[in-house]
Structures are given as structure tokens and as C-alpha cells.
Design an enzyme around this catalytic site. Structure first.
Site, PDB file in Angstrom:
ATOM      1  N   ARG A  12       4.952  15.264  -0.421  1.00 43.21           N
ATOM      2  CA  ARG A  12       3.501  15.308   0.059  1.00 43.21           C
ATOM      3  C   ARG A  12       3.287  16.709  -0.364  1.00 43.21           C
ATOM      4  NH1 ARG A  12       0.251  18.567   2.593  1.00 43.21           N
ATOM      5  NH2 ARG A  12       1.504  18.863   4.369  1.00 43.21           N
ATOM      6  N   ASP A  13       3.531  17.748   0.346  1.00 44.15           N
ATOM      7  CA  ASP A  13       2.996  19.095   0.161  1.00 44.15           C
ATOM      8  C   ASP A  13       3.422  19.365  -1.433  1.00 44.15           C
ATOM      9  OD1 ASP A  13       2.120  21.676   0.391  1.00 44.15           O
ATOM     10  OD2 ASP A  13       2.807  22.042   2.497  1.00 44.15           O
ATOM     11  N   HIS A 204       5.451  25.729   9.605  1.00 46.19           N
ATOM     12  CA  HIS A 204       5.355  25.310   8.296  1.00 46.19           C
ATOM     13  C   HIS A 204       5.029  26.434   7.476  1.00 46.19           C
ATOM     14  CE1 HIS A 204       3.770  22.260   5.313  1.00 46.19           C
ATOM     15  NE2 HIS A 204       3.061  23.415   4.769  1.00 46.19           N
ATOM     16  N   HIS A 206       4.950  28.889   3.948  1.00 47.12           N
ATOM     17  CA  HIS A 206       4.997  29.028   2.488  1.00 47.12           C
ATOM     18  C   HIS A 206       5.668  30.196   2.183  1.00 47.12           C
ATOM     19  CE1 HIS A 206       2.936  25.389   1.137  1.00 47.12           C
ATOM     20  NE2 HIS A 206       2.571  25.356   2.291  1.00 47.12           N
ATOM     21  N   CYS A 237      -1.319  23.960  -1.026  1.00 40.56           N
ATOM     22  CA  CYS A 237      -2.619  23.287  -0.687  1.00 40.56           C
ATOM     23  C   CYS A 237      -3.658  23.367  -1.852  1.00 40.56           C
ATOM     24  CB  CYS A 237      -3.275  23.776   0.571  1.00 40.56           C
ATOM     25  SG  CYS A 237      -4.747  23.039   0.764  1.00 40.56           S
ATOM     26  N   ASN A 246       6.138  26.073  -0.567  1.00 39.57           N
ATOM     27  CA  ASN A 246       6.883  26.071   0.621  1.00 39.57           C
ATOM     28  C   ASN A 246       8.157  26.787   0.666  1.00 39.57           C
ATOM     29  OD1 ASN A 246       5.272  23.400   0.321  1.00 39.57           O
ATOM     30  ND2 ASN A 246       5.565  23.422   2.751  1.00 39.57           N
TER      31      ASN A 246
HETATM   32  N1  COA Z   1      -8.417   7.000   2.200  1.00 39.42           N
HETATM   33  C1  COA Z   1      -8.905   6.703   0.674  1.00 39.42           C
HETATM   34  N2  COA Z   1     -10.337   6.928   0.408  1.00 39.42           N
HETATM   35  C2  COA Z   1     -10.964   7.621   1.342  1.00 39.42           C
HETATM   36  C3  COA Z   1     -10.322   8.133   2.551  1.00 39.42           C
HETATM   37  C4  COA Z   1      -9.007   8.010   3.060  1.00 39.42           C
HETATM   38  N3  COA Z   1      -8.626   8.287   4.001  1.00 39.42           N
HETATM   39  N4  COA Z   1     -11.501   8.938   3.333  1.00 39.42           N
HETATM   40  C5  COA Z   1     -12.508   8.959   2.311  1.00 39.42           C
HETATM   41  N5  COA Z   1     -12.191   8.253   1.289  1.00 39.42           N
HETATM   42  C6  COA Z   1     -13.007   8.102   0.032  1.00 39.42           C
HETATM   43  C7  COA Z   1     -14.377   7.311   0.607  1.00 39.42           C
HETATM   44  O1  COA Z   1     -14.043   5.853   0.446  1.00 39.42           O
HETATM   45  C8  COA Z   1     -15.233   7.921  -0.627  1.00 39.42           C
HETATM   46  O2  COA Z   1     -15.066   7.168  -1.748  1.00 39.42           O
HETATM   47  P1  COA Z   1     -16.138   6.554  -2.710  1.00 39.42           P
HETATM   48  O3  COA Z   1     -16.689   8.161  -3.360  1.00 39.42           O
HETATM   49  O4  COA Z   1     -15.733   6.032  -3.898  1.00 39.42           O
HETATM   50  O5  COA Z   1     -17.245   6.087  -2.003  1.00 39.42           O
HETATM   51  C9  COA Z   1     -14.779   9.502  -0.935  1.00 39.42           C
HETATM   52  O6  COA Z   1     -13.158   9.481  -0.466  1.00 39.42           O
HETATM   53  C10 COA Z   1     -15.620  10.378  -0.162  1.00 39.42           C
HETATM   54  O7  COA Z   1     -15.657   9.889   1.387  1.00 39.42           O
HETATM   55  P2  COA Z   1     -16.156  10.602   2.499  1.00 39.42           P
HETATM   56  O8  COA Z   1     -16.013  10.196   3.776  1.00 39.42           O
HETATM   57  O9  COA Z   1     -17.718  11.058   2.141  1.00 39.42           O
HETATM   58  O10 COA Z   1     -15.457  11.940   2.342  1.00 39.42           O
HETATM   59  P3  COA Z   1     -15.763  13.537   1.889  1.00 39.42           P
HETATM   60  O11 COA Z   1     -16.122  13.695   0.478  1.00 39.42           O
HETATM   61  O12 COA Z   1     -16.590  14.088   2.983  1.00 39.42           O
HETATM   62  O13 COA Z   1     -14.076  14.048   1.919  1.00 39.42           O
HETATM   63  C11 COA Z   1     -11.877  13.713   3.077  1.00 39.42           C
HETATM   64  C12 COA Z   1     -13.520  14.080   2.980  1.00 39.42           C
HETATM   65  C13 COA Z   1     -11.312  14.154   4.257  1.00 39.42           C
HETATM   66  C14 COA Z   1     -11.893  12.327   2.899  1.00 39.42           C
HETATM   67  C15 COA Z   1     -11.473  14.430   1.605  1.00 39.42           C
HETATM   68  O14 COA Z   1     -11.790  15.977   1.672  1.00 39.42           O
HETATM   69  C16 COA Z   1      -9.848  14.360   1.736  1.00 39.42           C
HETATM   70  O15 COA Z   1      -9.363  13.346   1.598  1.00 39.42           O
HETATM   71  N6  COA Z   1      -9.155  15.536   1.739  1.00 39.42           N
HETATM   72  C17 COA Z   1      -7.740  15.472   1.616  1.00 39.42           C
HETATM   73  C18 COA Z   1      -7.451  17.108   2.040  1.00 39.42           C
HETATM   74  C19 COA Z   1      -5.981  17.207   1.744  1.00 39.42           C
HETATM   75  O16 COA Z   1      -5.246  16.066   1.591  1.00 39.42           O
HETATM   76  N7  COA Z   1      -5.577  18.530   1.693  1.00 39.42           N
HETATM   77  C20 COA Z   1      -4.174  18.779   1.525  1.00 39.42           C
HETATM   78  C21 COA Z   1      -3.370  18.605   2.652  1.00 39.42           C
HETATM   79  S1  COA Z   1      -3.571  19.983   3.806  1.00 39.42           S
HETATM   80 ZN    ZN Z   2       1.798  23.479   3.205  1.00 40.37          ZN
END
Ligand code: COA
Ligand code: ZN
Length: 306
Positions: A12-13, A204, A206, A237, A246
């Protein structure tokens, strides 16, 4: 002898920030090998937007492909209710919720305010009720934010309180970009442990500024038994500028075992899996024990000194 629990986060990370997509079959192969090493938890993947983190777009396939060991808890990171639905469908053992202590980093990472994140967590906990899935609450940037700098300890305490109120099973304090130092870790962890002595607390770290294992010592001094780490020292991240790896799992386990802590992890097996990881990602890994060998491994005396 105090027991410590090691949570592996490489797939994951580690892989979320790799320059190249790691093929699904390699992820499965690594998790299956890690399942044989004695780790308490393996964070397999995250159910987030594939647009945000394309490297983990194969989350369902990885979860479906791994052989589960009954002694390991398989965890997935989620950030919104949609992620919870996916985690339930994949029958994870635990979800890790994530919110940043820093408002700015939360906006960069999950594009919402911390209040909106916590509202979503309320919904997620309702969704998960009765599923048997455990919930860990992670606090990113708990020791500092690359945009805002230091975070007030009182704010961290408030956020832990919000997680406790929600009814999570454990809380993880995360140092997203390696800004924590040992005195700070001792002070903050002691405060959290004093206020919630029964709460399962995980750390956790880094190693961005070389303080990672020193911070573990402070965690141990305050009584924390759960540590997240990444095989080979990969990780970071994608939404935090300057993020690097990490603390390295095999280096951590090696240190703990040298000090007489019980980890339950077979460090030799771990080193073997780390070598395989190096071959898969095809670049140098920051981990050190893999290069130097364990401290107990001696070298032949050079002929000219005999
Ligand atoms: N799984 C799959 N797709 C997802 C989803 C999920 N959990 N959540 C949102 N989406 C998709 C939506 O369907 C949409 O797709 P589309 O553009 O094809 O319609 C798109 O992502 C954007 O959705 P929205 O609800 O508008 O989200 P956003 O653009 O405001 O982004 C997050 C919010 C949380 C979805 C996004 O920022 C994210 O996934 N971040 C992950 C951060 C991460 O993992 N960081 C590292 C670890 S700390
Ligand atoms: Zn981390």
C-alpha cells in the site's frame, strides 16, 4: 520480554508512490510470502479513487488473489464510504480510515475538510456495523505537515478523541513526511497513553530525515507496542511534497530483536522477501540490513591479520 506487533505496509504505502505500476501477480506473490513471516498485519492495498492513486487500481484483484493466513490481519486503507463498500465486498479483516491533522494536507490528500472526513467516517462505521471488520483510525501529519509545519498537540488529542468517540478499535499516529523527532514522539505518545491507557495505539514513521528508528525507541519508552513499517524502506504519500520511505521493516525487526523485544517475525525470511522486492521494483532499496547482513553475521578474519 515485551511483545511488539509489526504491521507491513509495502503493497500500500510502498507501491502507491513507485514510479512504475507493480504488476498484480507480483503484489500477490509478495503478500503471500510476507504472510509466512510472522507479521501481525499486512496492509494490502487501498480502496481509493484509481485516478488519485493509479498504482493501486487493482485492489479487488489483489485481495481476491492472496492466500490468507489465519494469523495475519489483512487491512485496506479507505478514505470515503465508497471505499468502505469495496472493502466489505473484498472481505478485508480491517479498514484503516485516514484523515490528516493538518487541514491543508487533508485537502491535498482527500480533497475535503477534516470535518467532512469525520462526517464520512460516521457513515462508514454505520456501514461496517455487524460486518466483523475492525476499524483503525489513522492521523496523517500528526507530527508535522509539509505545508503548515508543526501541528499543535492539543489538535492531535482532539482528533484522537473524535476517533475514540466514533468507536474505532485502534488509532495510528502517522508521521507522513518524517518530521517527528524522538522528544516530540515521547511527549505526544505519553499524553495519548495517559489519556486513553486502554486504546490500541500504533505508530507509522517515515525515515525522511533519518529519525525513524530513533522515534520507535521513544514509542517503546511510552509503551507503544504496534509499529507500521515498509519492506525495503519503500513508501511515501503522493500528496505530500518531499515524501520518502517508511522505516524499513527488516531493519526495525532486526533492531527490536537485538534489543530483546519479541516480534514474532522471522527476520531471515523477511530479508529473503525484501531481496525479491528489490528484483521486482528493479531499483536500490533504502533498507540497510539487507545490504550489511544481520549484526550476528560475522566475517572471516582476513588472511594477512592471522
Ligand atoms: N473508489 C473508487 N473510485 C472512487 C472512490 C473510491 N473509494 N471514491 C471516489 N471515486 C471516484 C469517483 O467515482 C469519481 O470518478 P469519476 O471521475 O470517474 O466520476 C472520482 O473518483 C472522483 O470522485 P469524488 O467523489 O468527486 O472525489 P474527489 O475528486 O473529491 O476525491 C477521494 C476524493 C477521496 C476519492 C480522492 O481524493 C482519493 O481517492 N484520494 C486518495 C488519497 C490517498 O490514497 N492518499 C494516500 C494515502 S494517505
Ligand atoms: Zn506513510
Amino acid at each position: 520480554m515485551q511483545h511488539t506487533y509489526i504491521h507491513e505496509v509495502v503493497t500500500r504505502d510502498g507501491f502507491q508512490i513507485e514510479p512504475q505500476f507493480v504488476p498484480t501477480e507480483n503484489k500477490i506473490e509478495l503478500i503471500d510470502a510476507l504472510s509466512e513471516t510472522g507479521l501481525a498485519k499486512i496492509e494490502v492495498t487501498s480502496f481509493v479513487s484509481p485516478k488519485a492513486v493509479p498504482n493501486l487500481r487493482d485492489a479487488e484483484t489483489v485481495m481476491a488473489g492472496i492466500k490468507r493466513s489465519p494469523s495475519v490481519k489483512y487491512v485496506a486503507l479507505i478514505a470515503n464510504p465508497r471505499g468502505a463498500e469495496r472493502a466489505i465486498a473484498s472481505r478485508v479483516d480491517e479498514v484503516s480510515l485516514v484523515v490528516s491533522v493538518s487541514e491543508t494536507h487533508n485537502l491535498a490528500n482527500v480533497r475535503r475538510t477534516t470535518d467532512v472526513s469525520f462526517e464520512g467516517f460516521g457513515e462508514i462505521l454505520k456501514e461496517l456495523r455487524g460486518s466483523g471488520i475492525a476499524v483503525a483510525g489513522a492521523l496523517s501529519t500528526a507530527f508535522g505537515c509539509p505545508f503548515e509545519g508543526g501541528q499543535p498537540p492539543g489538535r492531535v488529542m482532539q482528533f484522537v478523541d473524535r476517533y475514540v468517540e466514533l468507536g474505532v478499535d485502534s488509532v495510528t499516529l502517522a508521521d507522513t513526511t518524517g518530521m517527528a523527532h524522538p522528544k516530540q514522539v515521547l511527549a505526544l505518545c505519553s499524553e495519548v497513553r495517559d489519556r486513553w491507557p486502554e486504546l490500541e495505539l500504533a505508530l507509522h514513521f517515515h525515515n525522511t530525515r533519518g529519525m525513524g528508528l530513533a522515534n520507535v525507541l521513544s514509542g517503546l519508552a511510552s509503551g507503544v507496542q504496534h509499529y507500521e513499517a515498509c519492506l525495503g524502506g519503500l513508501g511515501g504519500c503522493p500528496f505530500a511534497p518531499g515524501a520518502t520511505g517508511n522505516i524499513c521493516t527488516e531493519d526495525l525487526v532486526h533492531m527490536l530483536e537485538c534489543m530483546g523485544y519479541k516480534t514474532g517475525v522471522d527476520v531471515d525470511k523477511l530479508i529473503g522477501v525484501s531481496r525479491r522486492l528489490g528484483a521486482i521494483v528493479d531499483h536500490d532499496l533504502p533498507g540497510q540490513v539487507v545490504k550489511a547482513g544481520k549484526a550476528t553475521e560475522l566475517h572471516p578474519i582476513p588472511r594477512n591479520s592471522q
